[in-house]
Design an enzyme around this catalytic site. Sequence first.
Site, mmCIF file in Angstrom:
data_model
loop_
_atom_site.group_PDB
_atom_site.id
_atom_site.type_symbol
_atom_site.label_atom_id
_atom_site.label_comp_id
_atom_site.label_asym_id
_atom_site.label_seq_id
_atom_site.Cartn_x
_atom_site.Cartn_y
_atom_site.Cartn_z
ATOM 1 N N LYS A 112 0.843 -1.213 0.000
ATOM 2 C CA LYS A 112 0.000 0.000 0.000
ATOM 3 C C LYS A 112 0.869 1.250 0.000
ATOM 4 O O LYS A 112 0.556 2.234 -0.664
ATOM 5 C CB LYS A 112 -0.935 0.003 1.213
ATOM 6 C CG LYS A 112 -2.089 -0.978 1.073
ATOM 7 C CD LYS A 112 -3.040 -0.842 2.243
ATOM 8 C CE LYS A 112 -4.140 -1.868 2.184
ATOM 9 N NZ LYS A 112 -4.928 -1.935 3.418
ATOM 10 N N LYS A 194 -8.161 -11.451 -7.920
ATOM 11 C CA LYS A 194 -9.123 -11.723 -6.858
ATOM 12 C C LYS A 194 -10.374 -10.873 -7.081
ATOM 13 O O LYS A 194 -10.270 -9.724 -7.527
ATOM 14 C CB LYS A 194 -8.448 -11.345 -5.529
ATOM 15 C CG LYS A 194 -9.177 -11.757 -4.298
ATOM 16 C CD LYS A 194 -8.362 -11.377 -3.075
ATOM 17 C CE LYS A 194 -9.242 -11.345 -1.845
ATOM 18 N NZ LYS A 194 -8.552 -10.942 -0.645
ATOM 19 N N LYS A 197 -14.312 -5.127 -5.652
ATOM 20 C CA LYS A 197 -15.083 -4.026 -6.249
ATOM 21 C C LYS A 197 -14.189 -3.111 -7.072
ATOM 22 O O LYS A 197 -14.573 -2.644 -8.135
ATOM 23 C CB LYS A 197 -15.761 -3.222 -5.144
ATOM 24 C CG LYS A 197 -17.089 -3.814 -4.778
ATOM 25 C CD LYS A 197 -17.927 -2.866 -3.962
ATOM 26 C CE LYS A 197 -19.198 -3.588 -3.560
ATOM 27 N NZ LYS A 197 -19.675 -3.236 -2.257
#
Length: 327
Positions: A112, A194, A197
């Site tokens: 991240k 994977k 959304k």
Amino acid sequence: MPQIFSGIQPSGELHIGNYLGAVKNWVALQHKYAKSIFCIVDLHAITVQYDPDQLRVRRRDMAMSLLAAGIDPNVASLFVQSTVPEHTELTWLFNTVAPLGELERQTQFKEKAQRQESVSVGLLTYPVLQAADILIYRADLVPVGEDQVQHLELSRVIARRWNAHFGRGEDFFPEPQPMLTPARRIMGLDGQAKMSKSMGNTIGLMETTEQVWGKLRPAVTDPKRVKKTDPGTPEVCNIYHLHKAFSPAATVEHVARQCSTAGWGCIDCKKVLHENMELELTPIRRRAEELKAKPKAVDEALASGTASCTTLARETMREVRARMGID
Ligand code: SF4
């Protein structure tokens, strides 16, 4: 008797990836353990850029989805993380024993952080908040996916360190163990990544039967099945893995045979999957409609979860403050 704790991001309505990857398992577990606590982790969600109004909507949609999917507030505690502020207090206290080097080595932090220009401390200490979430209830078992195992190891390190400094010779905090979720990682309809959304490759749990079919029909299958007469390899096909999640064992065997012998085409296979998905998803959609008509039921479920978790969290914090000399 073991207690379980698990959290989920307030990402709005559930899709079949997070339903099969976590929530379906929670629904089964809530009847097997003395205490099951399920938390919508809004404080974790704010460690990346977000819209406050959207967060409110998504938190609520997630609560409604979880109840529709079968979390029973009479059996388990369902609540929103920020409504029990003791989590953040314990996070600060754990920050004083959490090892910086191990936080910096967390794979999720590194991934991240690479994607952001300016990295916040919240992103670094995300797993410390996670440790506080679990340990404030002194939960021993944490149903998680494989991607969370490293964070859970850090929760054990924090529990050990805190116990060594302040445990007065006992293991006040148990070392929580992972309970790996049986449903495997669910791939998206593109078969590439994977289901998520942000990738736009999901099937929402509340989508209509027509919408579900509209997504299943063009979904990627074994690329070697160009013609109906080409035999396929079910293991490489996401549709086969969805059959394993939704269809009875005999159907799964039938699918594997029909695929590898070119006994049917992919559309035939998807139609059978769609029928089996409908059997499971129809009652969930019905419960969601009922909850939308009675929004108070969602408020009451969350309030009851907050009340019971607040009692437990306060008990733990009284003891923690006393042992740390800040009572
Ligand atoms: S027949 Fe079914 S399992 Fe085989 S490739 Fe087609 S969709 Fe996938």
